[in-house]
Design a protein around this motif. Structure first.
Motif: not given
Length: 341
Positions: A161, A131, A173, A104-107, A109, A165-166, A168-169
């Motif tokens: 996560f 990252s 994303y 996962v890369n949150e920045k 998505k 949160k999983q 949501h991702i």
């Protein structure tokens, strides 16, 4: 007198019409000539600036990023639609969530599923750059083993996560995975794992070599190397390893609805589509090296390797990977399938 006036009037109209047509044709000829000159000039300029002749790929050179994204959006809609339809047809037999393989890369998505032997190391390099652990130049200097150690520390997996949160991702994303023709992937795995490097097998490979030595055709006096046919015999006998496991199982393709299913055979363009979609403009995907020892997408190499397999083994191999063939719309190459004994 009336007849004479009518003749004069008709003659005048005829001359006027003829003059109009001549005037129109003259300007049409000028416009056509200007257009031809303009086109010729543009083509000549393009020819000189590129120092190469205009060939089929000139369309790609002239394609805007908007046109590229639109074209590849249609390609990926078609691919994901096909996979989803095949998943529905074959039911729950293909289910399973691979949380350990989802990075996962949150920045940006992004959610990336690692499929070994399908460019996964290169994508892990990209995930490390995103990252912000290392810059592109630094990460490209890492060995595959160093990349593996680095992403495990600096790129989170989906399973790390909380459950909320999983969800949501996965819902929000961009989720992507890459697939490859099952046969070229197997050949790559063989070249990578079953061939000695500096006179030694890789760590962890000995287990599979011993399996082959103890249970399959192995002539100690003839050679110490594993033959491709022996490796395939092991694979169809269900001696598993993630490097040659079915791709749909590795990434749970029927349980997770991926937004992009990239093809190794078109890696550069698919990577460009994914990075552009995620607004990643500072990183380019590394070009694959055709001289690498594990490169196995050359048609002659594929034909040479698989032509050594008996028909019955080829059938068993297809049956084992039938859902990879079906879900990702691959076919057995014609040259392998023809004139078999």
């Amino acid at each position: 007198m009336a007849w004479s006036r009518l003749n004069v009037r008709m003659l005048f109209m005829f001359v006027f019409i003829c003059a109009g047509f001549m005037f129109l044709f003259l300007f049409m000829d000028i416009d056509a000539y200007d257009l031809a000159i303009t086109r010729k000039t543009k083509l000549k300029h393009l020819h000189l600036s590129n120092n190469t002749q205009l060939v089929a790929n000139s369309t790609e050179q002239l394609e805007s990023i908007e046109e590229f994204m639109k074209r590849y959006s249609l390609i990926h809609v078609k691919r994901t639609k096909h996979t989803n339809e095949m998943c529905l047809r074959h039911g729950k037999r293909l289910a399973g969530k691979p949380l350990s393989k989802l990075l996962v890369n949150e920045k940006h998505k992004l959610v990336f599923c690692q499929t070994p032997k399908v460019g996964s190391v290169s994508w892990c390099r990209i995930m490390l750059v995103l990252s912000e652990y290392m810059n592109y130049t630094q990460v490209m200097k890492l060995t595959a083993a160093q990349v593996s150690r680095a992403w495990k520390k600096h790129v989170p997996r989906l399973g790390a996560f909380p459950l909320s949160k999983q969800k949501h991702i996965l819902a929000n994303y961009t989720k992507f995975m890459f697939v490859r023709h099952p046969f070229t992937r197997l050949l790559s795995a063989f070249n990578d794992k079953m061939k000695k490097k500096d006179g030694k097998y890789q760590r962890g490979t000995e287990y599979y070599v011993n399996k082959i030595k103890g249970h399959y055709r192995w002539d100690r006096n003839a050679t110490e190397d594993v033959e491709f046919v022996d490796f395939i015999n092991m694979v169809v006998s269900n001696v598993g390893n993630v490097h040659w496991s079915e791709m749909y199982k590795v990434c749970g393709s029927c349980d997770i609805h991926y937004d992009v299913i990239g093809h190794f055979e078109d890696m550069t363009n698919d990577a460009k589509y994914i990075l552009t979609l995620s607004n990643v403009t500072s990183v380019g995907f590394p070009e694959p090296s055709k001289s690498h020892a594990t490169y196995s997408s050359d048609n002659d190499k594929i034909f040479k390797a698989f032509s050594t397999l008996p028909v019955s083994m080829l059938a068993d191999l297809y049956y084992k990977f039938k859902y990879d063939f079906t879900l990702f719309d691959y076919k057995i190459p014609f040259r392998i399938n023809q004139n078999r004994k």
